[in-house]
Design a protein around this motif. Sequence first.
Motif, PDB file in Angstrom:
ATOM      1  N   VAL A  34      -6.484   3.631   7.978  1.00  0.00           N
ATOM      2  CA  VAL A  34      -6.183   2.799   9.191  1.00  0.00           C
ATOM      3  C   VAL A  34      -7.028   3.241  10.435  1.00  0.00           C
ATOM      4  O   VAL A  34      -7.289   4.532  10.773  1.00  0.00           O
ATOM      5  N   CYS A  49       5.648   2.206  12.212  1.00  0.00           N
ATOM      6  CA  CYS A  49       4.654   1.153  11.743  1.00  0.00           C
ATOM      7  C   CYS A  49       4.705  -0.040  12.720  1.00  0.00           C
ATOM      8  O   CYS A  49       5.776  -0.584  12.977  1.00  0.00           O
ATOM      9  N   PRO A  50       3.279  -0.348  13.175  1.00  0.00           N
ATOM     10  CA  PRO A  50       3.416  -1.310  14.127  1.00  0.00           C
ATOM     11  C   PRO A  50       3.734  -2.815  13.476  1.00  0.00           C
ATOM     12  O   PRO A  50       3.989  -3.574  14.409  1.00  0.00           O
ATOM     13  N   VAL A  51       3.762  -3.004  12.066  1.00  0.00           N
ATOM     14  CA  VAL A  51       4.055  -3.986  11.460  1.00  0.00           C
ATOM     15  C   VAL A  51       5.707  -4.187  11.406  1.00  0.00           C
ATOM     16  O   VAL A  51       5.967  -5.299  11.652  1.00  0.00           O
ATOM     17  N   ARG A  53       2.420   0.295   4.112  1.00  0.00           N
ATOM     18  CA  ARG A  53       1.172   0.413   4.866  1.00  0.00           C
ATOM     19  C   ARG A  53       0.993   1.642   5.510  1.00  0.00           C
ATOM     20  O   ARG A  53       1.934   2.504   5.870  1.00  0.00           O
ATOM     21  N   LEU A  54      -0.281   2.002   5.636  1.00  0.00           N
ATOM     22  CA  LEU A  54      -0.551   3.367   6.196  1.00  0.00           C
ATOM     23  C   LEU A  54       0.071   3.291   7.658  1.00  0.00           C
ATOM     24  O   LEU A  54      -0.197   2.517   8.291  1.00  0.00           O
ATOM     25  N   LEU A  55       0.459   4.513   8.034  1.00  0.00           N
ATOM     26  CA  LEU A  55       0.933   4.431   9.390  1.00  0.00           C
ATOM     27  C   LEU A  55      -0.450   5.039  10.459  1.00  0.00           C
ATOM     28  O   LEU A  55      -1.138   5.878  10.095  1.00  0.00           O
ATOM     29  N   PRO A  56      -0.241   4.442  11.392  1.00  0.00           N
ATOM     30  CA  PRO A  56      -1.495   4.719  12.436  1.00  0.00           C
ATOM     31  C   PRO A  56      -1.367   6.226  13.049  1.00  0.00           C
ATOM     32  O   PRO A  56      -2.039   6.984  13.168  1.00  0.00           O
ATOM     33  N   ARG A  62       2.809   6.936   5.085  1.00  0.00           N
ATOM     34  CA  ARG A  62       2.828   5.584   4.839  1.00  0.00           C
ATOM     35  C   ARG A  62       4.516   4.847   5.469  1.00  0.00           C
ATOM     36  O   ARG A  62       5.366   5.758   5.163  1.00  0.00           O
ATOM     37  N   ARG A  68      -7.306  -6.252   7.171  1.00  0.00           N
ATOM     38  CA  ARG A  68      -6.359  -6.789   7.964  1.00  0.00           C
ATOM     39  C   ARG A  68      -5.947  -6.113   9.159  1.00  0.00           C
ATOM     40  O   ARG A  68      -6.098  -4.991   9.636  1.00  0.00           O
ATOM     41  N   MET A  69      -5.890  -6.978  10.204  1.00  0.00           N
ATOM     42  CA  MET A  69      -5.499  -6.473  11.691  1.00  0.00           C
ATOM     43  C   MET A  69      -4.215  -7.050  11.977  1.00  0.00           C
ATOM     44  O   MET A  69      -4.132  -8.096  11.951  1.00  0.00           O
ATOM     45  N   GLU A  70      -3.439  -6.161  12.169  1.00  0.00           N
ATOM     46  CA  GLU A  70      -1.960  -6.286  12.774  1.00  0.00           C
ATOM     47  C   GLU A  70      -1.822  -5.386  13.853  1.00  0.00           C
ATOM     48  O   GLU A  70      -1.792  -4.060  13.788  1.00  0.00           O
ATOM     49  N   PHE A  71      -1.446  -5.928  15.064  1.00  0.00           N
ATOM     50  CA  PHE A  71      -0.920  -5.109  16.276  1.00  0.00           C
ATOM     51  C   PHE A  71      -1.924  -3.955  16.644  1.00  0.00           C
ATOM     52  O   PHE A  71      -1.389  -3.128  16.542  1.00  0.00           O
ATOM     53  N   GLY A  72      -2.878  -4.252  16.648  1.00  0.00           N
ATOM     54  CA  GLY A  72      -3.961  -3.344  16.999  1.00  0.00           C
ATOM     55  C   GLY A  72      -4.257  -2.316  15.959  1.00  0.00           C
ATOM     56  O   GLY A  72      -5.277  -1.717  16.094  1.00  0.00           O
ATOM     57  N   ALA A  73      -3.728  -2.231  14.842  1.00  0.00           N
ATOM     58  CA  ALA A  73      -4.142  -1.398  13.868  1.00  0.00           C
ATOM     59  C   ALA A  73      -4.816  -2.258  12.723  1.00  0.00           C
ATOM     60  O   ALA A  73      -4.401  -3.260  12.394  1.00  0.00           O
ATOM     61  N   ARG A 103      11.279  -6.156  15.243  1.00  0.00           N
ATOM     62  CA  ARG A 103      11.207  -7.049  16.169  1.00  0.00           C
ATOM     63  C   ARG A 103      12.486  -7.415  17.248  1.00  0.00           C
ATOM     64  O   ARG A 103      12.794  -7.264  18.278  1.00  0.00           O
ATOM     65  N   PHE A 150      -2.266  -8.775  22.024  1.00  0.00           N
ATOM     66  CA  PHE A 150      -2.121  -7.620  21.736  1.00  0.00           C
ATOM     67  C   PHE A 150      -3.656  -6.946  22.105  1.00  0.00           C
ATOM     68  O   PHE A 150      -3.653  -6.026  22.808  1.00  0.00           O
ATOM     69  N   VAL A 205      -7.932   7.139  11.788  1.00  0.00           N
ATOM     70  CA  VAL A 205      -6.716   7.669  12.785  1.00  0.00           C
ATOM     71  C   VAL A 205      -6.581   9.074  12.733  1.00  0.00           C
ATOM     72  O   VAL A 205      -6.373   9.805  13.622  1.00  0.00           O
ATOM     73  N   TYR A 245      -6.004  -2.085   8.921  1.00  0.00           N
ATOM     74  CA  TYR A 245      -5.929  -1.727   7.630  1.00  0.00           C
ATOM     75  C   TYR A 245      -7.149  -1.720   6.643  1.00  0.00           C
ATOM     76  O   TYR A 245      -7.581  -3.015   6.561  1.00  0.00           O
ATOM     77  N   GLN A 293      -7.297   2.680  14.555  1.00  0.00           N
ATOM     78  CA  GLN A 293      -6.646   2.199  15.782  1.00  0.00           C
ATOM     79  C   GLN A 293      -7.592   1.786  16.782  1.00  0.00           C
ATOM     80  O   GLN A 293      -8.811   2.581  16.888  1.00  0.00           O
ATOM     81  N   ASN A 328      -1.262 -11.073  17.583  1.00  0.00           N
ATOM     82  CA  ASN A 328      -2.426 -10.171  17.631  1.00  0.00           C
ATOM     83  C   ASN A 328      -3.280 -10.282  18.494  1.00  0.00           C
ATOM     84  O   ASN A 328      -3.766  -9.329  19.239  1.00  0.00           O
TER      85      ASN A 328
END
Lengths: 151, 725
Positions: free
Chosen positions: A105, B139-141, B130-133, B124, A85-90, B145, B331, A126, A92, A107, B328
């Motif tokens: 993940v 968390c980008p998601v 979700r896993l964090l970058p 997470r 799944r791709m969300e905002f540049g990251a 907003r 971005f 990452v 998963y 990036q 997306n």
Amino acid sequence: MKLFYAPEGRLRLTMEDRSHLDVVPAWAAPRTHPDRYLSLLDSKGKEILMLERLEDAGADNVEVLRQELRRRYLYSQVRRVNAVRMEFGATYWSVETDRGHRDFVTQSLQENAQWIDEEFLLLIDVEGNHYQVKPVSALDPDSLRRLRSVV
Amino acid sequence: MQTASLTPGGASAPEIPLIDVTSDLDEDGLYGVRRLVVTATEVTVSTPTGVPTCRIALSDIAKARHDPLVSGGRMIVTLKNGVIIPVVNYSLAVSEKFSEVARGIEQLSQGEELSIDMHDELKRCPKCDRLLPEKDGPCPVCVNRSKTLWRIFGFLKPYSRATTMLVAGSVCTTALNLIPPYIQKQLVDGFTSKSLETSGLLQWMALWLGLALAGSGLQIFNGRLMTYLATHISKDLRASTYRAIEYLSMKYFDRKPVGAIASRVTQDTDRVWHFLVDGFPFFITNSLMALGVIGFLFSIDAVLAAAILVPIPFILLISVRYWKPISNMFFKVSQRMARLHMQLNESLSGIRVVKAFVSEDREFKRFDERNKAWQQAAMQADQKWYTAFGMMTFAASLGALINWTVGGMFVLQGRLTLGEFIMVNSLLIMVYGPMQWFAQVNNWFSRAMAGAERIFEVMDMTPESNRELERTLDIRGDVTFDAVRFGYDKSNPVLKNMSFDVKAGEMIGFVGRSGAGKSSTINLICRFYEPDGGRILVDGVPLNEINIANYRSQIGIVLQEPFLFNGTIAENIAYGKPDASLEEIMVAARAANAHDFIVSKPDGYDSIVGERGVQLSGGEKQRISIARAILHNPRILILDEATSSVDVETERQIQEAIGRLVEGRTTFAIAHRLSTLRNANRLIVLERGEIVEMGTHEELMQRRGVFCNLVETQRAVTEIIGVGN
Ligand SMILES: Nc1ncnc2c1ncn2[C@@H]1O[C@H](COP(=O)(O)OP(=O)(O)O)[C@@H](O)[C@H]1O
Ligand SMILES: [Mg+2]
């Protein structure tokens, strides 16, 4: 030459005239030449010798080398892609690998999904862990479709 | 951050875990969970079901270390009887942590106090799992907003008066726009019933003209106000982003290419700007308008109004459906643009090398690839957007169809006058016209949000610590390293347990092979990086208690590759003291042996040096950077291979200048040619991040150790070169 563990857990390389303890096998260019040019380093990081192919080590030593390499190179081979799944540049990932199930993940896929060649895709998460997809076409159709949706 | 600190065998019961961590690989290197627990007496590794896979008594342990592997690592324990045991494997995800644990085990086994940094990182997102970058990062998601939006609007705060006026103006515009359709109704009904006189018509038209004038006047006013606001906010946004970046620690700059950082300051702030100029006012006025019109429509005929508005939910649905994928994609577009920038920046900075190796074609190819990648992403994003847009246009045109069908029937039935029908038709265009553009707002909005998030991400990163500390210090120049450990990434130590003491005014030379850790030591003295362990003290005060700006203002550095800014020679010399007079600048330049070559240039001190000083020779640049350090008058002076890139005669001149510069200051010098360190009071010899020898030149020569070896090798090499000449 002879490679063996002695004392236990420590790789030793014995050649005619001398013996090295804590030998470290290191691929010279693991990304572009993943199974060629293996350097054997001594405990100080100096090269003892270089094998062009693993088999050049001699039948007796190949198994030991394979074992040590598998221990050192904690890359994993992706066998199945369960979800991407791709969300905002990251991106998963949830995958099955030769080492088992893994979620990670990545990036900016532009940098972290590298096509080494047509059939070899390298994913770097990452944290810097490597996941190899090779050969890409050997994936099942579902996995392939998921993979293609992002890279 | 939490630091474990307990004395082994103290009050704690032996079974209480002092360290409790989980790895992600098993003994065979398969993904799996292994739990490592250290108590006051032993180290145990066990499976999730509690089956121990390894158990070692602390009292048997001589050493414990993290063995870095590829894509992971393993912990290795050396027992007192010499046996080496691999304890546990782990991937890079937790290797930093385990490298700390290894130190902890060693501390405990030696009866020391446990003092390791076992800060628990957030891996997470606590909200969506979700896993964090980035560990502990946003968390980008889930990044809120509406919060991001509020933060953008937070930049409006200093302009609250203008903002209020703008909102009031928008409300007036909306109200004014609603009147002409009403006039149309009155007129048409007047025509059909023949009740309207010419004078009445002219009155209505005069009113309409007045409204048009007022409306346009208001529009001009609003537009100017909006531009005023948007440009100011854009400027403020850019300034805050730049400020935040300036204060980030060096580690950030190591990881991110300059071009990518620059694009945050220019491109991403631009996106927010566009949104504020084009998107936001449009959105406000048209939302108000839509609400007003809908109210008006219902007051005329509720059934007709409801019928006409049926397609609106579909338009909204399409927006929602396409919002995520389209944002997306945008971005991605901005990321690719950043990469293009990066490439451009790099190849232009290195244009000499590019030309020298005739690799223009190759560089062009790389540029072109990224350019194409951008084109692909931008095209896909825009095409997707146009698909959504087309669907919305269709839904919008349904509104008119419905009005002519239902409204037409009502007119035939006499339920609606022709005037009312015409009015509804005009109003309809006012709702549906902008409605199709709401998708465009969405588009602007998505771009702006993506940009804003990248900007706020930088602003939210922790800046270098100690910027806000009060404590200042007039440095005398004593420097102490107390068991300092450091690595650019924590699991890979570059400096190990380094301790030394320097008295004020001493000159210290660092010696060692390339890669030994000399520059890293200096980076720590400058506080470009923080040590991972141990302390650095200046005049007995821990470095992390002193205000960083105050501290750095008393340090001078001369690097191997001097960096000059594009400007005049005088400006460059005065960089650390911009208000210096020309006399002061000349004094410094004389001391640096730079005066003569400067005045022999046609423009003297006003000569332009060019970007990075390209118009000067290496030795000239070096002497200017020394003059800069002299004028700065630092208490601690750092020379990192300051003379490695110049010829022998220039070196002699620079040495002479340095000789003057070091007087009365604590100096740390790294030099490639060991002979240039003859003046040093003491030499510190480094090998693989550890101090192996320390003492005066003579002492070290007599010792016949590592240093003596280096000197002899160098002498031999010099002789060979000499013969070769
Ligand atoms: N910015 C950096 N990021 C990661 N590793 C670095 C960085 N700078 C230096 N290193 C590594 O740290 C080690 C010591 O480097 P350095 O202190 O520059 O050595 P030298 O003694 O030659 O000045 C080297 O192995 C080098 O590769
Ligand atoms: Mg260096």
